[in-house]
Scaffold this motif. Structure first.
Motif, mmCIF file in Angstrom:
data_model
loop_
_atom_site.group_PDB
_atom_site.id
_atom_site.type_symbol
_atom_site.label_atom_id
_atom_site.label_comp_id
_atom_site.label_asym_id
_atom_site.label_seq_id
_atom_site.Cartn_x
_atom_site.Cartn_y
_atom_site.Cartn_z
ATOM 1 N N ALA A 243 13.489 27.071 -61.600
ATOM 2 C CA ALA A 243 14.091 26.952 -60.271
ATOM 3 C C ALA A 243 15.572 27.295 -60.332
ATOM 4 O O ALA A 243 16.306 26.800 -61.205
ATOM 5 C CB ALA A 243 13.899 25.526 -59.746
ATOM 6 N N ASP A 246 17.951 24.453 -60.518
ATOM 7 C CA ASP A 246 18.088 23.795 -61.825
ATOM 8 C C ASP A 246 19.155 24.490 -62.667
ATOM 9 O O ASP A 246 19.944 23.828 -63.351
ATOM 10 C CB ASP A 246 16.757 23.814 -62.573
ATOM 11 C CG ASP A 246 15.722 22.896 -61.932
ATOM 12 O OD1 ASP A 246 16.077 22.188 -60.981
ATOM 13 O OD2 ASP A 246 14.567 22.900 -62.388
ATOM 14 N N SER A 280 15.529 18.974 -56.394
ATOM 15 C CA SER A 280 14.755 20.067 -56.967
ATOM 16 C C SER A 280 13.295 19.656 -57.157
ATOM 17 O O SER A 280 12.756 18.894 -56.355
ATOM 18 C CB SER A 280 15.393 20.509 -58.292
ATOM 19 O OG SER A 280 14.911 21.792 -58.676
ATOM 20 N N THR A 281 12.655 20.150 -58.198
ATOM 21 C CA THR A 281 11.224 19.900 -58.401
ATOM 22 C C THR A 281 10.989 18.575 -59.133
ATOM 23 O O THR A 281 11.908 18.039 -59.762
ATOM 24 C CB THR A 281 10.599 21.042 -59.226
ATOM 25 O OG1 THR A 281 11.094 20.970 -60.568
ATOM 26 C CG2 THR A 281 10.945 22.391 -58.625
ATOM 27 N N LYS A 283 9.635 17.974 -61.900
ATOM 28 C CA LYS A 283 9.840 18.082 -63.352
ATOM 29 C C LYS A 283 11.268 18.478 -63.715
ATOM 30 O O LYS A 283 11.605 18.564 -64.904
ATOM 31 C CB LYS A 283 8.862 19.101 -63.930
ATOM 32 C CG LYS A 283 7.392 18.697 -63.811
ATOM 33 C CD LYS A 283 6.496 19.752 -64.446
ATOM 34 C CE LYS A 283 5.021 19.342 -64.345
ATOM 35 N NZ LYS A 283 4.123 20.350 -64.959
ATOM 36 N N SER A 284 12.102 18.706 -62.717
ATOM 37 C CA SER A 284 13.450 19.224 -62.979
ATOM 38 C C SER A 284 14.306 18.266 -63.801
ATOM 39 O O SER A 284 15.053 18.689 -64.692
ATOM 40 C CB SER A 284 14.161 19.538 -61.656
ATOM 41 O OG SER A 284 13.555 20.637 -61.017
#
Length: 312
Positions: A243, A246, A280-281, A283-284
């Motif tokens: 991303a 990130d 963000s995501t 898993k970020s």
């Protein structure tokens, strides 16, 4: 005025927008950053004004009841506990707030229906009903109630966030942060300070302003070098599929590691991990933590990481 975390978020948003847009100069992007911070300060004052407008509606409601042709006992004997709240009155007379309103003209005049809806939400809340039934008329009780009202009722009122998104692109995703600053402001109120009670400034001091400027400028200017450093320690990852946000967050974190020796590494690391989790995501946070940890060790070995205090 803004917490360091929200200042970091502002820098993140502007850096991300600068690289995505690609047609703004460094100076133009920097001006937008500071304008964004100024808009957050505006939202802070608007939220403080909101409780004053709600109080005015409560006062009008009482007057309507008193002027009925056949008023009930409740109409003739209204509970004025809320309209007489000492903290609301103190805020109403606050010199700093009045000066800001006079200079900017901010108000809820264009959103009167929203104010009415907030008033309705407040009146229906258990917190409000308990407060109105309480016999504790102390300043401390009034202050605790207003702080909780912002935190538990206004801060949880979802249409507030929808309205913020509609009113300004600079208020997207940050109303929650600003509400927390309002809560802290109310908790800091002291009765003896009266109309001189201080409110939050746009920047706490020049150090905070310099923090924002340096963090933004150095991230932009060292973009290529920092991205290469991230790529070096992301060998098991396809950086093109990571991303973009990130990468931006890691570049800003590296800037903070290198440019601010007074800020402990762990503080910086934790701040950007938390921001990543929120913006963000899923898993970020884990990804950023892993890469930055490697970069921190590398910078230490290269004697590039100078901190005023040891964290080990």
């Amino acid at each position: 005025m803004l917490s360091r975390r929200l200042l970091r978020v502002k820098v993140m948003q502007t850096v991300y927008g600068h690289f995505r847009g690609g047609d703004s100069t460094l100076r133009e992007a920097e001006n937008e950053l500071f304008h964004s911070i100024s808009k957050s300060h505006e939202l802070y004052h608007l939220l403080l004004l909101l409780i004053l407008d709600v109080r005015d509606l409560a006062e009008k409601r009482i007057e309507i009841g008193l002027n009925k042709k056949r008023p009930s006992y409740e109409d003739l004997n209204p509970n004025r506990k809320f309209v007489n709240n000492k903290v609301i009155q103190q805020l109403h007379e606050n010199r700093q707030l009045l000066k800001y309103i006079d200079a900017t003209g901010v108000s809820w005049k264009n959103n009167e229906k929203f104010v009415r809806d907030v008033f309705k939400c407040i009146r229906e809340s258990e917190l409000y009903q308990q407060y109105m039934e309480s016999e504790d008329n102390s300043y401390d009780a009034d202050r605790k109630f207003i702080a909780k009202l912002y935190e538990k009722v206004i801060g949880q009122y979802l249409p507030l966030y929808a309205l913020c998104e509609e009113e300004s692109i600079f208020w997207n995703d940050e109303a929650e942060f600003v509400v927390s600053i309002v809560v802290k402001t109310i908790k800091d109120f002291e009765e003896e300070k009266g109309e001189e009670q201080s409110l939050q400034k746009e920047f706490k001091d020049e150090q905070d302003r310099d923090f924002v400027k340096t963090l933004f400028r150095k991230t932009i200017l060292n973009h290529s070098d920092y991205k290469a450093l991230i790529k070096k320690f992301s060998r098991n990852w396809d950086l093109d599929r990571v991303a973009n946000l990130d990468i931006v967050l890691m570049e800003i974190a590296i800037t903070e590691f290198l440019e601010f020796p007074e800020i402990p590494v762990k503080v910086t690391l934790n701040e950007y991990i938390e921001i990543a989790k929120h913006y963000s995501t899923p898993k970020s946070g884990t990804f950023i933590n892993g890469i930055l940890d490697k970069i921190i060790n590398y910078l230490k070995k290269e004697n590039q990481l100078e901190k005023l205090t040891s964290e080990d």
